[in-house]
Design an enzyme around this catalytic site. Structure first.
Site, PDB file in Angstrom:
ATOM      1  N   GLU A   1      -1.644  -5.660   8.613  1.00 40.45           N
ATOM      2  CA  GLU A   1      -0.957  -4.865   9.913  1.00 40.45           C
ATOM      3  C   GLU A   1      -1.839  -4.594  11.262  1.00 40.45           C
ATOM      4  O   GLU A   1      -3.371  -5.125  11.167  1.00 40.45           O
ATOM      5  CB  GLU A   1      -1.015  -3.642   9.363  1.00 40.45           C
ATOM      6  CG  GLU A   1      -0.253  -3.199   8.148  1.00 40.45           C
ATOM      7  CD  GLU A   1       0.292  -1.277   8.477  1.00 40.45           C
ATOM      8  OE1 GLU A   1      -0.460  -0.604   9.187  1.00 40.45           O
ATOM      9  OE2 GLU A   1       0.892  -1.315   7.258  1.00 40.45           O
TER      10      GLU A   1
ATOM     11  N   ASP B   1      -0.992  -6.136  -0.308  1.00 34.36           N
ATOM     12  CA  ASP B   1      -1.554  -5.071   1.183  1.00 34.36           C
ATOM     13  C   ASP B   1      -2.823  -4.813   0.888  1.00 34.36           C
ATOM     14  O   ASP B   1      -3.207  -4.710  -0.052  1.00 34.36           O
ATOM     15  CB  ASP B   1      -0.799  -4.321   1.683  1.00 34.36           C
ATOM     16  CG  ASP B   1       0.518  -4.254   2.113  1.00 34.36           C
ATOM     17  OD1 ASP B   1       0.443  -5.273   2.864  1.00 34.36           O
ATOM     18  OD2 ASP B   1       1.746  -3.403   2.127  1.00 34.36           O
TER      19      ASP B   1
ATOM     20  N   GLU C   1       9.017  -4.010  11.024  1.00 38.52           N
ATOM     21  CA  GLU C   1       8.972  -2.746  10.606  1.00 38.52           C
ATOM     22  C   GLU C   1       9.883  -1.610  11.855  1.00 38.52           C
ATOM     23  O   GLU C   1       8.884  -1.384  12.231  1.00 38.52           O
ATOM     24  CB  GLU C   1       7.255  -2.129   9.685  1.00 38.52           C
ATOM     25  CG  GLU C   1       8.575  -0.697   9.105  1.00 38.52           C
ATOM     26  CD  GLU C   1       7.296  -0.402   8.526  1.00 38.52           C
ATOM     27  OE1 GLU C   1       7.975   0.546   7.583  1.00 38.52           O
ATOM     28  OE2 GLU C   1       6.299  -0.832   7.949  1.00 38.52           O
TER      29      GLU C   1
ATOM     30  N   ASP D   1       0.831  -1.804   0.046  1.00 39.66           N
ATOM     31  CA  ASP D   1      -0.317  -0.119  -0.272  1.00 39.66           C
ATOM     32  C   ASP D   1       0.710   1.446  -0.022  1.00 39.66           C
ATOM     33  O   ASP D   1       0.294   2.264   0.184  1.00 39.66           O
ATOM     34  CB  ASP D   1      -1.250  -0.366   1.326  1.00 39.66           C
ATOM     35  CG  ASP D   1      -0.570   0.032   2.562  1.00 39.66           C
ATOM     36  OD1 ASP D   1       0.996  -0.164   2.621  1.00 39.66           O
ATOM     37  OD2 ASP D   1      -1.392  -0.070   3.222  1.00 39.66           O
ATOM     38  N   SER D   2       2.452   1.162  -0.128  1.00 34.06           N
ATOM     39  CA  SER D   2       2.947   2.087  -0.300  1.00 34.06           C
ATOM     40  C   SER D   2       2.835   2.459  -1.741  1.00 34.06           C
ATOM     41  O   SER D   2       3.258   3.513  -2.076  1.00 34.06           O
ATOM     42  CB  SER D   2       4.715   1.149   0.472  1.00 34.06           C
ATOM     43  OG  SER D   2       4.611   0.348  -0.391  1.00 34.06           O
TER      44      SER D   2
ATOM     45  N   LYS E   1      -1.317  -9.366   3.194  1.00 34.80           N
ATOM     46  CA  LYS E   1      -0.667  -9.415   4.227  1.00 34.80           C
ATOM     47  C   LYS E   1      -1.909  -8.331   4.788  1.00 34.80           C
ATOM     48  O   LYS E   1      -2.390  -7.218   4.471  1.00 34.80           O
ATOM     49  CB  LYS E   1       0.576  -8.113   3.831  1.00 34.80           C
ATOM     50  CG  LYS E   1       1.306  -8.041   4.972  1.00 34.80           C
ATOM     51  CD  LYS E   1       3.007  -7.077   5.010  1.00 34.80           C
ATOM     52  CE  LYS E   1       3.159  -6.019   3.946  1.00 34.80           C
ATOM     53  NZ  LYS E   1       2.626  -5.245   5.283  1.00 34.80           N
TER      54      LYS E   1
END
Length: 272
Positions: free
Chosen positions: A123, A91, A190, A52-53, A121
């Site tokens: 978070e 993501d 991270e 999602d970066s 993925k």
């Protein structure tokens, strides 16, 4: 020169686990489009993250929060079409899984069906356990993500190193074991202290992938635009630039502009 194993025709979650079992480091990078994905895959990277970066790198947003599920699927489709070997993980974007396991499952299934990706993925730890379990129950592989979780940036208020204090470090350890226990195939760590990365990585059977987390994770990941020097404003301590493509590209484009202005391009050989 890449040192990847050419005998591995297609990297799977099983392959990633085997690499950890053998003590071989796992290489991972982001990609968001077909052309970049082809290059990353050809270089021998085992895991490609459609991060999602893309919200920052491709769209210019300040955070990862604005990117939508539809946009993530678009990027994932482009990447999958360019990949022959690597495991492609996508993501789940902010708002597509937090607090609603039904919505989480729907989001994950859309990514898998519409893009052809291999895993998602997510978070967070205990707070998203229900959503992870729901997705895993549908047969979708899930990679966890602990430490600095950019989707929670407004909660943290800073991109500083996470889990430096004992209480937060213990929660991260507990969350890591919980993610392993419920069936996640791997875990991104991270921007946490290197000593904590070592503790977590050695205590888990599933592989860890670090970013800004020291050398003792089972693998490493960077944003490919940062590694290549396409972006030049972002200069964290953990980033090693392997090229300065921003300079190369701007110089090449400036040369092109000069050639157009002086009528040097196109020349006779470049005309029909």
């Amino acid at each position: 020169m890449s040192v990847h194993n050419p005998d591995i025709k297609r990297v799977t979650t099983h392959t990633i686990q085997e690499l950890k079992n053998k003590g071989e480091k796992i290489s991972a990078l982001t990609a968001y489009d077909y052309s970049m994905a082809k290059a990353v895959d050809a270089a021998g990277v085992e895991l490609i993250l459609v991060g999602d970066s893309a919200s920052n790198v491709m769209a210019g947003h300040e955070t990862t929060l604005p990117i939508t599920l539809d946009q993530m699927i678009y990027h994932a489709c482009s990447v999958v079409r360019g990949v022959k070997r690597a495991l492609v993980v996508v993501d789940l974007p902010f708002g597509s899984y937090q607090g609603n396991s039904t919505e989480a499952l729907r989001s994950a299934i859309r990514i898998m069906k519409e893009s052809g990706a291999h895993a998602v993925k997510m978070e967070g730890g205990l707070e998203i356990k229900e959503s992870i379990v729901r997705i895993l129950s549908a047969g979708v592989p899930v990679m966890g993500h602990l430490g600095l979780t950019p989707q929670s940036i407004y909660k943290f208020g800073t991109y500083a190193v996470r889990a430096k204090e004992e209480a937060e470090a213990q929660k991260l350890i507990d969350d890591a074991h919980m993610l392993e226990d419920i069936g996640c195939f791997g875990l991104v760590l991270e921007k946490i202290p290197a000593v904590l990365t070592k503790t977590v990585s050695e205590s888990l059977t599933i592989p860890t992938i670090g970013i800004g987390a020291g050398p003792d994770a089972d693998g490493q990941i960077l944003v490919v635009h940062d590694l290549l020097g396409i972006t030049n404003e972002f200069k964290p301590r953990f980033l090693r630039r392997y090229a300065d493509l921003h300079k190369i590209m701007t110089e090449a484009i400036a040369h092109y502009v000069d050639d157009v202005k002086t009528n040097d391009f196109p020349n006779e050989k470049e005309a029909y």
